[in-house]
Design a protein around this motif. Structure first.
Motif, PDB file in Angstrom:
ATOM      1  N   LYS A  11       0.829  -1.209   0.000  1.00  0.00           N
ATOM      2  CA  LYS A  11       0.000   0.000   0.000  1.00  0.00           C
ATOM      3  C   LYS A  11       0.860   1.255   0.000  1.00  0.00           C
ATOM      4  O   LYS A  11       0.451   2.294  -0.462  1.00  0.00           O
ATOM      5  CB  LYS A  11      -0.925  -0.003   1.211  1.00  0.00           C
ATOM      6  CG  LYS A  11      -1.996  -1.055   1.089  1.00  0.00           C
ATOM      7  CD  LYS A  11      -2.951  -1.048   2.238  1.00  0.00           C
ATOM      8  CE  LYS A  11      -4.000  -2.100   1.979  1.00  0.00           C
ATOM      9  NZ  LYS A  11      -4.708  -2.532   3.123  1.00  0.00           N
ATOM     10  N   ASP A  12       2.071   1.147   0.539  1.00  0.00           N
ATOM     11  CA  ASP A  12       2.959   2.298   0.654  1.00  0.00           C
ATOM     12  C   ASP A  12       4.178   2.103  -0.240  1.00  0.00           C
ATOM     13  O   ASP A  12       4.792   1.032  -0.242  1.00  0.00           O
ATOM     14  CB  ASP A  12       3.392   2.451   2.115  1.00  0.00           C
ATOM     15  CG  ASP A  12       4.145   3.734   2.375  1.00  0.00           C
ATOM     16  OD1 ASP A  12       4.227   4.580   1.461  1.00  0.00           O
ATOM     17  OD2 ASP A  12       4.672   3.889   3.486  1.00  0.00           O
ATOM     18  N   ARG A  13       4.559   3.144  -0.982  1.00  0.00           N
ATOM     19  CA  ARG A  13       5.745   3.091  -1.850  1.00  0.00           C
ATOM     20  C   ARG A  13       7.018   2.776  -1.081  1.00  0.00           C
ATOM     21  O   ARG A  13       7.938   2.192  -1.619  1.00  0.00           O
ATOM     22  CB  ARG A  13       5.952   4.455  -2.499  1.00  0.00           C
ATOM     23  CG  ARG A  13       5.300   4.662  -3.785  1.00  0.00           C
ATOM     24  CD  ARG A  13       5.785   5.989  -4.307  1.00  0.00           C
ATOM     25  NE  ARG A  13       5.068   6.341  -5.502  1.00  0.00           N
ATOM     26  CZ  ARG A  13       5.390   7.348  -6.271  1.00  0.00           C
ATOM     27  NH1 ARG A  13       6.394   8.128  -5.970  1.00  0.00           N
ATOM     28  NH2 ARG A  13       4.709   7.612  -7.351  1.00  0.00           N
ATOM     29  N   LYS A  14       7.090   3.240   0.155  1.00  0.00           N
ATOM     30  CA  LYS A  14       8.309   3.075   0.949  1.00  0.00           C
ATOM     31  C   LYS A  14       8.621   1.610   1.241  1.00  0.00           C
ATOM     32  O   LYS A  14       9.747   1.278   1.580  1.00  0.00           O
ATOM     33  CB  LYS A  14       8.194   3.849   2.267  1.00  0.00           C
ATOM     34  CG  LYS A  14       8.160   5.347   2.061  1.00  0.00           C
ATOM     35  CD  LYS A  14       7.932   6.081   3.348  1.00  0.00           C
ATOM     36  CE  LYS A  14       7.785   7.579   3.079  1.00  0.00           C
ATOM     37  NZ  LYS A  14       7.354   8.296   4.259  1.00  0.00           N
ATOM     38  N   GLN A  15       7.630   0.739   1.109  1.00  0.00           N
ATOM     39  CA  GLN A  15       7.854  -0.691   1.340  1.00  0.00           C
ATOM     40  C   GLN A  15       8.518  -1.373   0.134  1.00  0.00           C
ATOM     41  O   GLN A  15       9.084  -2.452   0.273  1.00  0.00           O
ATOM     42  CB  GLN A  15       6.521  -1.387   1.640  1.00  0.00           C
ATOM     43  CG  GLN A  15       5.907  -0.978   2.959  1.00  0.00           C
ATOM     44  CD  GLN A  15       4.569  -1.662   3.151  1.00  0.00           C
ATOM     45  OE1 GLN A  15       3.603  -1.365   2.456  1.00  0.00           O
ATOM     46  NE2 GLN A  15       4.531  -2.584   4.083  1.00  0.00           N
TER      47      GLN A  15
END
Length: 134
Positions: free
Chosen positions: A23-27
């Motif tokens: 869900k998050d780009r940072k992952q």
């Protein structure tokens, strides 16, 4: 009864595929994918865009302009590997593969530019819509 069961299985399969993406780009991160070329085992960089219990969803990184004659790869605005200035491309097809095929460690010397990450977002959304139509 059989059609209901089949529809239920199909709905479960669709929801699993959609949930595989982060869900998050940072992952998102880079890992090596183990492949065999001419009998030799090599590790090729892949951009991991999601995972579930057993699989990773990834996009391959390459120096080739195309895969075959008809499938053009996406030219990255910046080479994701630190210190490299050569042209780099990304495959347009999101690949789901077993976690066993990837390295245990993340590639820390790779980083995707925000412009290229925007394109990855489009590919992920396209894949979600494609899977949810079936």
């Amino acid at each position: 009864y059989f059609t209901i069961l089949t529809e239920k299985r199909q709905i479960n399969k669709e929801s699993e595929v959609i949930k595989i993406f982060y869900k998050d780009r940072k992952q998102r991160h880079f890992r090596g994918k183990k492949t065999r070329v001419n009998g030799k085992r090599i590790i090729h960089p892949h951009y991991i865009v999601g995972e579930d219990k057993d699989n990773f969803a990834s996009l391959g990184i390459t120096h080739d302009e195309s895969k075959g004659k008809k499938h053009k790869n996406y030219l990255l605005s910046k080479n994701p590997e630190y210190g490299q200035s050569s042209k780099s491309y990304m495959r347009k097809e999101i690949e789901n593969s077993s976690k066993r095929n990837y390295t245990l460690y993340k590639f820390t010397n790779y980083k995707m530019s925000s412009k290229d990450d925007d394109y990855v977002d489009k590919l992920v959304e396209k894949k979600k819509k494609y899977k949810s139509k079936k």
